[in-house]
Design a protein around this motif. Structure first.
Motif, short mmCIF file in Angstrom:
data_model
loop_
_atom_site.label_atom_id
_atom_site.label_comp_id
_atom_site.label_asym_id
_atom_site.label_seq_id
_atom_site.Cartn_x
_atom_site.Cartn_y
_atom_site.Cartn_z
N ARG A 112 0.83 -1.21 0.00
CA ARG A 112 0.00 0.00 0.00
C ARG A 112 0.86 1.25 0.00
O ARG A 112 0.60 2.22 -0.73
CB ARG A 112 -0.91 0.01 1.22
N ASN A 115 2.30 1.87 -3.46
CA ASN A 115 1.34 2.53 -4.34
C ASN A 115 1.20 4.01 -4.00
O ASN A 115 1.10 4.86 -4.88
CB ASN A 115 -0.02 1.85 -4.25
N SER A 116 1.20 4.32 -2.70
CA SER A 116 1.07 5.71 -2.27
C SER A 116 2.28 6.53 -2.70
O SER A 116 2.14 7.66 -3.19
CB SER A 116 0.89 5.77 -0.76
N ALA A 119 2.17 7.18 -6.42
CA ALA A 119 1.23 8.26 -6.75
C ALA A 119 1.82 9.62 -6.38
O ALA A 119 1.67 10.59 -7.13
CB ALA A 119 -0.09 8.04 -6.02
N ASP A 120 2.49 9.70 -5.23
CA ASP A 120 3.10 10.98 -4.82
C ASP A 120 4.17 11.42 -5.82
O ASP A 120 4.27 12.61 -6.15
CB ASP A 120 3.71 10.85 -3.42
N ALA A 391 -3.35 10.13 -10.46
CA ALA A 391 -2.51 9.72 -9.33
C ALA A 391 -3.36 9.15 -8.20
O ALA A 391 -2.97 8.17 -7.54
CB ALA A 391 -1.69 10.92 -8.82
N GLN A 392 -4.53 9.73 -7.97
CA GLN A 392 -5.42 9.21 -6.93
C GLN A 392 -5.90 7.80 -7.28
O GLN A 392 -5.98 6.92 -6.41
CB GLN A 392 -6.62 10.14 -6.74
N GLU A 394 -4.29 5.63 -9.17
CA GLU A 394 -3.16 4.72 -9.02
C GLU A 394 -2.76 4.53 -7.56
O GLU A 394 -2.16 3.52 -7.20
CB GLU A 394 -1.99 5.21 -9.85
N ARG A 395 -3.07 5.50 -6.71
CA ARG A 395 -2.83 5.33 -5.28
C ARG A 395 -3.67 4.16 -4.75
O ARG A 395 -3.25 3.46 -3.82
CB ARG A 395 -3.19 6.62 -4.54
#
Length: 400
Positions: A112, A115-116, A119-120, A391-392, A394-395
């Motif tokens: 997780r 992924n975060s 996205a960042d 990005a959200q 893909e997060r």
């Protein structure tokens, strides 16, 4: 998908000077996964969970005791005892189950966080990319105003325009120069934010390399929503339920007391006799039957199920919102690309030629330039909305 003409035109502005050190999105992601300290700290949880699993499988250590009765030398009695606690009720197996559930949670939390972080980095990269493009566009706008000022000054010297128009052109140029300074600062700040995510205290790149500013079209909501239960965050919430159930089983096992077996030898100096000692001991669960901890563990297990349901609801809602934002923003991007930006640029060219021929006032040129500058800014804002939405997504779902 072919790159829209206006996006391709803007991307040409991204090329830096010869020999400049560039940074691509893939390079930024690789650096972030390898060097970001926050991500590295999360990765340590894997080793922590492994240590807890190893500890959970160990049996209690035996206990050696030495006891003397009557400290007088000739009449003392010495007892040496070796005791071993035997865990009953499946405590060791329940402990192992809890630890293994913790290992699963640690692995999913790392996924997780990956992924975060991805996205960042995507958001920061595209923000820096837009800042780089905004600086180039601001410099183009400055060149436009400088050209306008030269035209006005020439007409004023020829007596064809009022000196007031020259003053207006100077004001416009000052504003354009200020916009360039702001754009340069914003690019520096955006590059620094990207560098921090890649684990660097300063930006060591001169330019960003990308084939397009556009995040592409939004995927279908139905396709993504059908895979919500495959996302790292949903699986993490489900793993928390399994750990809660394992913890409840472990607390229930604690209700059964352990049996301690003792073997020893006793020697009496007075009687000069050695005897063997065997003992069994077990706590009597008259008052403390671990009922409080069992109740708390049961409620935590229920809480984990509620949180899993809340996570699923949030993921579905965020998916729909992000896809709606993505699709709307891409519609705006296409409108700017096909109509607004070409029309604004044509208006500037027409007004400038008309002013040179004395058909338009300089105010018409200024209005056309302001319209073009504003349209470029709104175009970059629409790209920002679309990129942030991707990005959200893909997060939540990882790499699309």
């Amino acid at each position: 998908m072919p790159i829209p003409r206006k996006i391709a035109l803007l991307c040409l502005l991204l090329a830096g000077p010869a020999g400049a050190e560039g940074l691509s999105l893939d390079q930024a992601l690789d650096a972030a996964f390898a060097q970001n300290p926050d991500f590295a700290a999360i990765g340590r949880e894997i080793g922590i969970a492994e240590g807890e699993r190893r500890q959970a499988g160990l049996i209690p250590n035996p206990e050696l005791s030495w006891e003397v009765e009557d400290t007088r030398r000739d009449t003392s009695t010495t007892t040496v005892t070796l005791s071993q606690a035997l865990e009953l009720g499946g405590k060791r197996g329940a402990r192992i189950e809890v630890a293994e559930a913790g290992q699963a949670v640690a692995r999913l939390e790392l996924e997780r966080q990956r992924n975060s972080l991805r996205a960042d980095v995507i958001q920061a990269f595209h923000a820096a990319l837009r800042a780089q493009t905004a600086l180039e566009l601001a410099q183009q706008s400055q060149a436009l105003t400088e050209r306008g000022l030269r035209l006005v000054e020439g007409r004023v010297r020829a007596g064809q325009s009022s000196p007031v128009e020259a003053t207006r052109a100077q004001v416009q140029l000052a504003q354009a120069e200020a916009a360039v300074r702001r754009a340069r600062t914003e690019r520096t700040v955006a590059n620094q934010a990207l560098a921090r995510l890649t684990g660097s205290a300063e930006a060591r790149f001169d330019r960003l390399d990308a084939s397009s500013l556009s995040p592409g079209p939004a995927p279908k909501a139905e396709r993504l929503l059908a895979t919500v239960e495959q996302t790292a965050e949903w699986r993490l919430a489900a793993a928390q339920i399994e750990r809660g159930d394992a913890s409840l089983g472990s607390e229930k096992a604690q209700r059964i007391p352990n049996l301690t077996v003792s073997l020893g030898s006793q020697y009496s100096r007075e009687e000069r006799e050695r005897v063997n000692v065997v003992g069994l001991s077990m706590p009597l669960p008259l008052f403390d039957r671990n009922q409080g901890n069992v109740l708390a563990a049961a409620r935590r297990a229920d809480q984990a199920r509620d949180l899993r349901n809340a996570v699923e609801l949030r993921l579905r809602s965020e998916t729909r919102s992000a896809l709606e934002q993505w699709g709307t923003a891409m519609g705006e991007v296409q409108a700017f690309d096909r109509t607004i930006l070409p029309a604004a640029q044509q208006a500037v060219d027409t007004a400038t030629r008309g002013f040179e021929m004395g058909k338009f006032a300089f105010l018409d040129v200024l209005d056309a330039q302001r319209t073009l500058i504003e349209a470029r800014g709104l175009y970059l804002d629409a790209l920002a909305q679309a990129t942030d939405a991707r990005a959200q997504v893909e997060r939540i779902y990882g790499e699309l």
